[in-house]
Design a protein around this motif. Structure first.
Motif, PDB file in Angstrom:
ATOM      1  N   ARG A 162      60.825 -80.481  -8.141  1.00 42.12           N
ATOM      2  CA  ARG A 162      60.784 -81.473  -6.789  1.00 42.12           C
ATOM      3  C   ARG A 162      60.417 -83.088  -6.962  1.00 42.12           C
ATOM      4  N   THR A 163      59.485 -83.091  -8.115  1.00 43.84           N
ATOM      5  CA  THR A 163      59.198 -84.555  -8.320  1.00 43.84           C
ATOM      6  C   THR A 163      60.449 -85.322  -9.072  1.00 43.84           C
ATOM      7  N   HIS A 164      61.370 -84.581  -9.231  1.00 46.24           N
ATOM      8  CA  HIS A 164      62.613 -85.376 -10.068  1.00 46.24           C
ATOM      9  C   HIS A 164      63.670 -85.206  -8.787  1.00 46.24           C
ATOM     10  N   GLY A 165      63.198 -84.985  -7.528  1.00 44.22           N
ATOM     11  CA  GLY A 165      64.427 -84.849  -6.525  1.00 44.22           C
ATOM     12  C   GLY A 165      65.265 -83.986  -6.486  1.00 44.22           C
ATOM     13  N   LEU A 166      64.887 -82.657  -7.260  1.00 43.65           N
ATOM     14  CA  LEU A 166      65.648 -81.399  -7.113  1.00 43.65           C
ATOM     15  C   LEU A 166      64.910 -80.501  -6.333  1.00 43.65           C
ATOM     16  N   ALA A 167      65.890 -79.390  -5.877  1.00 42.17           N
ATOM     17  CA  ALA A 167      65.229 -78.400  -4.961  1.00 42.17           C
ATOM     18  C   ALA A 167      65.914 -77.199  -5.619  1.00 42.17           C
ATOM     19  N   SER A 168      65.207 -76.096  -5.099  1.00 40.12           N
ATOM     20  CA  SER A 168      65.376 -74.908  -5.778  1.00 40.12           C
ATOM     21  C   SER A 168      65.094 -73.637  -4.947  1.00 40.12           C
ATOM     22  N   SER A 169      65.603 -72.484  -4.968  1.00 42.93           N
ATOM     23  CA  SER A 169      65.483 -71.456  -4.130  1.00 42.93           C
ATOM     24  C   SER A 169      65.795 -70.046  -5.074  1.00 42.93           C
ATOM     25  N   SER A 229      58.329 -81.288   5.754  1.00 43.46           N
ATOM     26  CA  SER A 229      57.247 -81.000   6.343  1.00 43.46           C
ATOM     27  C   SER A 229      56.487 -79.621   6.339  1.00 43.46           C
ATOM     28  N   PRO A 230      55.224 -79.478   6.217  1.00 42.58           N
ATOM     29  CA  PRO A 230      54.709 -78.331   6.215  1.00 42.58           C
ATOM     30  C   PRO A 230      55.248 -77.395   6.980  1.00 42.58           C
ATOM     31  N   ALA A 231      55.381 -76.162   6.583  1.00 45.03           N
ATOM     32  CA  ALA A 231      55.940 -74.878   7.455  1.00 45.03           C
ATOM     33  C   ALA A 231      54.987 -74.528   8.236  1.00 45.03           C
ATOM     34  N   ALA A 232      55.312 -73.753   9.404  1.00 42.98           N
ATOM     35  CA  ALA A 232      54.428 -73.028  10.156  1.00 42.98           C
ATOM     36  C   ALA A 232      53.773 -71.702   9.362  1.00 42.98           C
ATOM     37  N   THR A 281      52.302 -78.666  -0.198  1.00 45.05           N
ATOM     38  CA  THR A 281      52.295 -78.283   1.075  1.00 45.05           C
ATOM     39  C   THR A 281      53.945 -78.391   1.803  1.00 45.05           C
ATOM     40  N   THR A 282      54.716 -79.060   0.806  1.00 40.14           N
ATOM     41  CA  THR A 282      56.048 -79.339   1.627  1.00 40.14           C
ATOM     42  C   THR A 282      57.258 -78.931   0.730  1.00 40.14           C
ATOM     43  N   THR A 283      56.796 -78.269  -0.315  1.00 36.18           N
ATOM     44  CA  THR A 283      57.883 -77.696  -1.265  1.00 36.18           C
ATOM     45  C   THR A 283      58.586 -76.402  -0.814  1.00 36.18           C
ATOM     46  N   ARG A 284      59.707 -76.463  -0.277  1.00 38.49           N
ATOM     47  CA  ARG A 284      60.289 -75.390   0.305  1.00 38.49           C
ATOM     48  C   ARG A 284      61.384 -74.816  -0.443  1.00 38.49           C
ATOM     49  N   SER A 285      61.751 -73.502   0.143  1.00 35.53           N
ATOM     50  CA  SER A 285      62.904 -72.931  -0.603  1.00 35.53           C
ATOM     51  C   SER A 285      63.949 -73.685   0.241  1.00 35.53           C
ATOM     52  N   VAL A 286      64.954 -74.003  -0.785  1.00 33.10           N
ATOM     53  CA  VAL A 286      65.978 -75.070  -0.007  1.00 33.10           C
ATOM     54  C   VAL A 286      67.299 -74.319  -0.483  1.00 33.10           C
ATOM     55  N   ARG A 287      68.200 -74.114   0.776  1.00 26.87           N
ATOM     56  CA  ARG A 287      69.443 -73.178   0.569  1.00 26.87           C
ATOM     57  C   ARG A 287      70.491 -74.112   1.025  1.00 26.87           C
ATOM     58  N   MET A 291      54.311 -89.025  -5.061  1.00 31.94           N
ATOM     59  CA  MET A 291      53.898 -88.002  -3.931  1.00 31.94           C
ATOM     60  C   MET A 291      52.490 -87.188  -4.419  1.00 31.94           C
ATOM     61  N   ASP A 292      51.424 -87.207  -3.737  1.00 30.21           N
ATOM     62  CA  ASP A 292      50.379 -86.727  -4.222  1.00 30.21           C
ATOM     63  C   ASP A 292      50.381 -85.176  -3.988  1.00 30.21           C
ATOM     64  N   ALA A 293      49.309 -84.552  -4.829  1.00 29.97           N
ATOM     65  CA  ALA A 293      49.458 -83.203  -5.129  1.00 29.97           C
ATOM     66  C   ALA A 293      49.596 -82.338  -3.884  1.00 29.97           C
TER      67      ALA A 293
END
Length: 203
Positions: free
Chosen positions: A137-144, A184-187, A8-14, A1-3
């Motif tokens: 995120r680079t390891h396939g994990l998410a956070s919030s 995706s990038p958020a609004a 632009t696509t790392t989100r708060s994932v719940r 994944m490029d920088a």
């Protein structure tokens, strides 16, 4: 994944957290190693401490405290929050005890009160928190961030974890593998709506 994609696509994932898959300690340690390279606004980089909670019993206790604090917050402020975001937050709080890893970044207290001091204080830890989230995120994990307890119940979580009284908790991150990998990038507002050059109102 490029920088650019990462940023632009790392989100708060719940809602898309994999509650059944354990998060290895080695992965968390690697992400924290990366996070320690974040720029710091103050001189407190070496004073950071991170508490990772994997023990199910401890997670359950922390989740109970967080739930009580969240419900109190929602009674006061829910009417000010977008319904979709509020529903997402409720989902996370209701399942927080099942989240495989809870991560609490900490700093030496007390939290300062002066504006410049606050900037340096939080500027010494929040870049690392964001870098930690990006590394996850680079390891396939998410956070919030799910830090409701800081609104009056910080001492309860400190007691559960044995965090000294003089140490301030900066937040609580719910961490898990993500069941969704593509985001995706958020609004967001156009840059032109939030930017001015050489003064408040100059374009």
């Amino acid at each position: 994944m490029d920088a650019v994609t990462l940023l632009t696509t790392t989100r708060s994932v719940r809602r898309k957290l994999d509650l059944a898959r354990p998060v290895p300690r080695a992965v968390l340690e690697d992400c924290l190693r990366i996070a320690q390279q974040a720029p710091a606004a103050g001189s407190l980089l070496a004073a950071q401490r991170w508490v990772v909670v994997l023990d199910p019993a401890m997670r359950k206790e922390i989740a109970a405290v967080t739930r009580e604090a969240a419900e109190e917050s929602w009674r006061k402020y829910a009417h000010l929050v977008d319904k979709r975001m509020l529903d997402s937050a409720r989902h996370l709080v209701e399942h927080l005890d099942q989240v495989p890893a809870l991560v609490l970044p900490c700093m030496p207290g007390p939290v300062p009160t002066g504006t410049a001091e606050l900037s340096a204080y939080y500027g010494s830890i929040y870049p690392a928190i964001w870098s930690f989230q990006l590394a996850l995120r680079t390891h396939g994990l998410a956070s919030s961030l799910c830090s409701y307890h800081l609104g009056g119940r910080e001492a309860d979580v400190a007691r559960i974890l044995g965090i000294p009284e003089e140490v301030a908790q900066i937040g609580l991150l719910a961490v898990a593998y993500s069941t969704q990998q593509e985001f995706s990038p958020a609004a967001r507002p156009p840059v032109g709506d939030i930017l001015s050059f050489d003064g408040w109102a100059k374009q």
